[in-house]
Design an enzyme around this catalytic site. Structure first.
Site, PDB file in Angstrom:
ATOM      1  N   GLY A  29       0.740  -1.121   0.118  1.00 31.17           N
ATOM      2  CA  GLY A  29      -0.055   0.013   0.144  1.00 31.17           C
ATOM      3  C   GLY A  29       0.644   1.258  -0.013  1.00 31.17           C
ATOM      4  O   GLY A  29       2.187   1.013  -0.343  1.00 31.17           O
ATOM      5  N   HIS A  35       5.090   2.301  -7.822  1.00 30.64           N
ATOM      6  CA  HIS A  35       4.074   1.142  -7.827  1.00 30.64           C
ATOM      7  C   HIS A  35       3.182   1.457  -9.060  1.00 30.64           C
ATOM      8  O   HIS A  35       2.946   0.128  -9.963  1.00 30.64           O
ATOM      9  CB  HIS A  35       2.941   1.197  -6.699  1.00 30.64           C
ATOM     10  CG  HIS A  35       3.492   0.994  -5.315  1.00 30.64           C
ATOM     11  ND1 HIS A  35       3.800   2.132  -4.498  1.00 30.64           N
ATOM     12  CD2 HIS A  35       3.925  -0.088  -4.923  1.00 30.64           C
ATOM     13  CE1 HIS A  35       4.467   1.650  -3.347  1.00 30.64           C
ATOM     14  NE2 HIS A  35       4.607   0.303  -3.372  1.00 30.64           N
ATOM     15  N   GLY A 145      10.356  -3.774  -7.938  1.00 29.13           N
ATOM     16  CA  GLY A 145      10.978  -2.516  -8.240  1.00 29.13           C
ATOM     17  C   GLY A 145      12.250  -2.730  -7.858  1.00 29.13           C
ATOM     18  O   GLY A 145      12.743  -3.270  -6.903  1.00 29.13           O
ATOM     19  N   LYS A 147      14.281  -0.463  -6.942  1.00 26.53           N
ATOM     20  CA  LYS A 147      14.815   0.339  -5.667  1.00 26.53           C
ATOM     21  C   LYS A 147      14.976  -0.557  -4.624  1.00 26.53           C
ATOM     22  O   LYS A 147      16.024  -0.268  -3.939  1.00 26.53           O
ATOM     23  CB  LYS A 147      13.358   1.157  -5.420  1.00 26.53           C
ATOM     24  CG  LYS A 147      13.715   1.620  -3.954  1.00 26.53           C
ATOM     25  CD  LYS A 147      13.706   3.094  -3.512  1.00 26.53           C
ATOM     26  CE  LYS A 147      13.703   3.509  -2.213  1.00 26.53           C
ATOM     27  NZ  LYS A 147      13.139   2.553  -1.487  1.00 26.53           N
ATOM     28  N   SER A 183       9.614   6.479  -2.395  1.00 21.72           N
ATOM     29  CA  SER A 183       9.576   5.705  -1.543  1.00 21.72           C
ATOM     30  C   SER A 183       8.233   5.940  -0.504  1.00 21.72           C
ATOM     31  O   SER A 183       8.015   7.150  -0.545  1.00 21.72           O
ATOM     32  CB  SER A 183      10.564   5.621  -0.386  1.00 21.72           C
ATOM     33  OG  SER A 183      10.166   4.843   0.814  1.00 21.72           O
TER      34      SER A 183
END
Ligand code: PAF
Length: 253
Positions: A29, A35, A145, A147, A183
């Site tokens: 979430g 996302h 991702g 990241k 983030s």
């Protein structure tokens, strides 16, 4: 988009869709453009796109971090629907970890060191919930991702080691125009912290651990680690707390 809160409902919803390809985007979430890039990649490649929305308590080694994690299920559902997600699997914690739950995936290898050293139990929680999600949804492709580079490397290792029948697709890090990696935790940065945090992408841009450390120190950031590691490819990775927010970022070398 159909939101399903139980494993049984998710399986029932997917039953008729198994003739086509199924893409899974696991999330906790607090959705942002990073996302949305995962949803878009899945939408382009798969007949059915499933997103999971589950703030996994098992991967938080710090209770304060879990308590402060941003939550807004209605907003997340609206963003997922807009991005073309077909099924949103949003279970309660007791659905995935019922009383008596006692089986864990313990990744070693690439899960050791870096995040694994600073967040004991983190990758055990990530690996366990991902294997459960893969088992429930049975996707052809799951999207992660870049990241979270070590997470990508851990998931790929788990999939390989356990012979799980899916492909892992890695999507490049999405950054704000000033370079800060998106983030969910960025919303916790004050404007001053956010300005300081820009030293992280600047440090990574040096592609050199010593130079990166100097850039961080000059900005008043004391990093937890600045390291080169093989995280699904040679990577310079940084973790640092800015204000009270812990951030990670990396660059593929
Ligand atoms: O990257 C995340 O948001 C989480 O670690 C994941 C993959 C959804 C597992 O809870």
């Amino acid at each position: 988009m159909k939101t399903v809160p139980t494993i049984a409902a998710a399986r029932a919803e997917l039953k008729a869709r198994r003739t086509g390809t199924i893409g899974l985007v696991p999330t906790m979430g607090a959705l942002h453009a990073g996302h949305l890039a995962l949803f878009q990649a899945a939408r382009e490649e798969c007949d059915t796109v499933v997103a999971s929305l589950f703030l996994n308590p098992a991967q938080f080694n710090n209770a304060a971090d879990l308590a402060a994690y941003p939550r807004d299920e209605a907003r997340d559902a609206a963003l997922a629907e807009e991005a073309g997600v077909d099924i949103l699997f949003a279970p309660a914690a007791t659905e995935l970890y019922p009383t008596g739950f006692a089986t864990w995936i313990e990744p070693a290898g690439v899960a050791e060191g870096l995040e694994g050293a600073y967040r004991p139990g983190h990758f055990r929680g990530v690996a366990t919930v991902c294997v459960k999600l893969f088992s429930i949804i049975q996707p052809d492709i799951a999207y992660f991702g870049r990241k979270d580079a070590q997470q990508v490397a851990v998931i790929k290792q788990v999939v390989r080691d356990l012979n799980l029948p899916l492909e892992i697709c890695v999507v490049p890090t999405v950054r704000d125009s000033d370079g800060l990696a998106l983030s969910s935790r960025n919303v916790r940065l004050s404007p001053e912290d956010r300005a300081t945090a820009l030293a992280i992408p600047q440090a990574l841009a040096t592609h050199d651990p010593d130079a990166a450390r100097r850039v961080l120190t000059a900005a008043g950031i004391e990093p937890e680690y600045v390291a080169i590691a093989d995280l699904d490819g040679p990577t310079l990775a940084v973790a640092a707390t800015v204000g009270s927010t812990r951030l990670i970022d990396n660059v593929l070398l």
